[in-house]
Design a protein around this motif. Structure first.
Motif, PDB file in Angstrom:
ATOM      1  N   ALA A  20     -91.062-105.839 -23.132  1.00 15.43           N
ATOM      2  CA  ALA A  20     -91.320-107.145 -22.539  1.00 15.43           C
ATOM      3  C   ALA A  20     -92.575-107.747 -23.154  1.00 15.43           C
ATOM      4  N   GLY A  21     -92.434-108.927 -23.753  1.00 15.76           N
ATOM      5  CA  GLY A  21     -93.583-109.635 -24.295  1.00 15.76           C
ATOM      6  C   GLY A  21     -93.931-109.352 -25.729  1.00 15.76           C
ATOM      7  N   GLY A  22     -93.165-108.487 -26.411  1.00 14.92           N
ATOM      8  CA  GLY A  22     -93.477-108.246 -27.808  1.00 14.92           C
ATOM      9  C   GLY A  22     -92.807-107.011 -28.371  1.00 14.92           C
ATOM     10  N   ILE A  23     -93.271-106.605 -29.565  1.00 12.66           N
ATOM     11  CA  ILE A  23     -92.649-105.500 -30.294  1.00 12.66           C
ATOM     12  C   ILE A  23     -93.755-104.632 -30.883  1.00 12.66           C
ATOM     13  N   ALA A  24     -93.682-103.311 -30.660  1.00 13.50           N
ATOM     14  CA  ALA A  24     -94.584-102.371 -31.317  1.00 13.50           C
ATOM     15  C   ALA A  24     -93.965-101.966 -32.653  1.00 13.50           C
ATOM     16  N   ARG A  25     -94.780-101.938 -33.701  1.00 10.59           N
ATOM     17  CA  ARG A  25     -94.268-101.611 -35.037  1.00 10.59           C
ATOM     18  C   ARG A  25     -95.146-100.539 -35.687  1.00 10.59           C
ATOM     19  N   PRO A  45     -94.880-113.723 -26.353  1.00  7.99           N
ATOM     20  CA  PRO A  45     -94.928-113.980 -24.915  1.00  7.99           C
ATOM     21  C   PRO A  45     -93.582-114.446 -24.374  1.00  7.99           C
ATOM     22  N   GLY A  46     -93.154-113.839 -23.260  1.00  8.44           N
ATOM     23  CA  GLY A  46     -91.900-114.220 -22.631  1.00  8.44           C
ATOM     24  C   GLY A  46     -90.679-113.500 -23.161  1.00  8.44           C
ATOM     25  N   LEU A  47     -90.847-112.614 -24.150  1.00  2.00           N
ATOM     26  CA  LEU A  47     -89.689-111.912 -24.720  1.00  2.00           C
ATOM     27  C   LEU A  47     -89.054-111.012 -23.669  1.00  2.00           C
ATOM     28  N   THR A  48     -87.737-111.153 -23.481  1.00  5.12           N
ATOM     29  CA  THR A  48     -87.024-110.340 -22.493  1.00  5.12           C
ATOM     30  C   THR A  48     -85.900-109.517 -23.105  1.00  5.12           C
ATOM     31  N   ALA A  49     -85.476-109.834 -24.306  1.00  2.00           N
ATOM     32  CA  ALA A  49     -84.432-109.078 -25.008  1.00  2.00           C
ATOM     33  C   ALA A  49     -84.679-109.248 -26.488  1.00  2.00           C
ATOM     34  N   CYS A  50     -84.292-108.244 -27.287  1.00  4.77           N
ATOM     35  CA  CYS A  50     -84.567-108.320 -28.717  1.00  4.77           C
ATOM     36  C   CYS A  50     -83.544-107.511 -29.491  1.00  4.77           C
ATOM     37  N   SER A  51     -83.102-108.060 -30.607  1.00  2.00           N
ATOM     38  CA  SER A  51     -82.219-107.377 -31.543  1.00  2.00           C
ATOM     39  C   SER A  51     -82.832-107.517 -32.935  1.00  2.00           C
ATOM     40  N   ILE A  52     -82.762-106.446 -33.723  1.00  2.00           N
ATOM     41  CA  ILE A  52     -83.406-106.429 -35.031  1.00  2.00           C
ATOM     42  C   ILE A  52     -82.387-106.035 -36.085  1.00  2.00           C
ATOM     43  N   GLY A  53     -82.237-106.844 -37.123  1.00  2.00           N
ATOM     44  CA  GLY A  53     -81.280-106.580 -38.187  1.00  2.00           C
ATOM     45  C   GLY A  53     -81.931-106.691 -39.547  1.00  2.00           C
TER      46      GLY A  53
END
Length: 346
Positions: A20-25, A45-53
């Motif tokens: 929620a709110g971002g991505i750890a890399r 901010p505000g991220l609730t779902a994520c897909s990475i391709g």
């Protein structure tokens, strides 16, 4: 939002853990490791779902759902996209792709699933479950031009739409639905997507994944809602789903095609909530009849398995620990079978 493990054009792996709110890399310091940098927090901010391709050009596409509070105190939802052009480098700014319901904020708030896949010549496909329970998609061509949202119909789609592409760029969408699985496919790379016949199966929501297993063949995986076992299905004449066991697990299986002691194999990994450990299995590619035997690995507390090949062609299995720290193990290529090194904390 699941952990992803991707290899860049320079041979280095990057691990992405959306939250929620971002991505750890995390990023390898050189191809094959063993050292990594990170975690680096990519703030969204505000991220609730994520897909990475990722496409064959190595570009990493991050697509998510973002919530923001409107002036009338309602929550607006839009689909957002950013690109990472080089391993370990910053992403572009995040920009909005809107939703399939631009004039209806209430329906836009019901867009709850997002998936992404890169097809021929870097064409990016962004897929969502729309407010009607079907799927809609936008496409960005190789020159960066976006299409509008296209309604691909369908109904009763549940969580976990899987999008897969061959190396040549032929794309398929696979959507678990209530009491069925829906499929859209290209007959040739870069072509239009056709609707396939519904599969009379009962997939568990949020359990679909897929991988290329032949020159032009894709294999889809999901967890049966009744038995909880992993099921494999490769579209074709008289094709039937085949169970691969793994009933102790949950969520989608991480899957990759990889060499195992000289044999072309499909490797799967899953999280087992009962033991709180991971389990891995491997079987000869496209020979599901040989069976898959699940072997536990790692200490209790590991979740979110992800698989990739490193710069030396070794299988790498990554997972998140109890504190969302990254843990990694690599294939021992000098031992028979799928032997793994000791797990290390990054």
């Amino acid at each position: 939002m699941v952990l992803r493990l991707l290899r860049g054009k320079d041979g280095r792996l990057s691990a992405y853990a959306p939250a929620a709110g971002g991505i750890a890399r995390w990023t390898e310091t050189r191809p094959g490791g063993p050292n990594w940098t990170g975690p680096e927090w990519l703030d969204v901010p505000g991220l609730t779902a994520c897909s990475i391709g990722q496409g064959s050009d190595g570009y990493v596409h991050l697509v998510g759902l973002r919530e923001k509070r409107a002036p009338d105190d309602q929550i607006d939802v839009d689909v957002v996209h950013a690109t990472q052009y080089q391993t370990g480098r910053p992403t572009t700014v995040w920009h909005s792709l809107g939703t399939p319901h631009p004039k209806d904020a209430e329906r836009a708030r019901r867009v709850t699933v997002v998936s992404t896949v890169v097809g021929k010549e870097g064409a990016l496909h962004v897929v969502v479950r729309n407010a009607g329970g079907g799927i809609s998609a936008r496409r960005q061509d190789a020159k960066g031009k976006w299409s509008g949202w296209v309604d691909f119909k369908g109904s009763n789609v549940t969580d976990g739409v899987s999008t897969v592409a061959t190396k040549e760029g032929r794309v398929e969408f696979f959507a678990p639905a209530t009491g069925a699985a829906l499929r859209w496919y290209m007959t040739e790379p870069g072509g239009g997507l056709k609707r396939g016949a519904n599969l009379d199966v009962n997939p568990l929501p949020g359990s679909a994944s897929g991988v290329q297993t032949g020159r032009d063949s894709l294999t889809h995986y999901w967890r049966d809602a009744d038995t909880r076992e992993i099921v494999a299905y490769r579209p074709g004449a008289d094709a039937e789903p085949v169970s691969l066991g793994g009933a102790a697990g949950e969520g989608p299986a991480a899957v990759i095609q990889a060499p195992v002691y000289g044999y072309d194999c499909t490797v799967l990994a899953q999280h087992e909530p009962g033991t709180r450990r991971l389990a891995v299995a491997a079987y000869p590619t496209e020979n599901e009849a040989a069976g898959a035997y699940w072997t536990p690995t790692g200490e209790p507390g590991l979740t979110d398995p992800a698989l990739a090949l490193d710069g030396y062609g070794r299988v790498v299995l990554a997972a998140l620990g109890p504190g969302r720290e990254l843990l990694v193990t690599r294939q021992k290529t000098t031992e028979p079978g799928l032997a793994l090194d000791a797990w290390t904390v990054v």
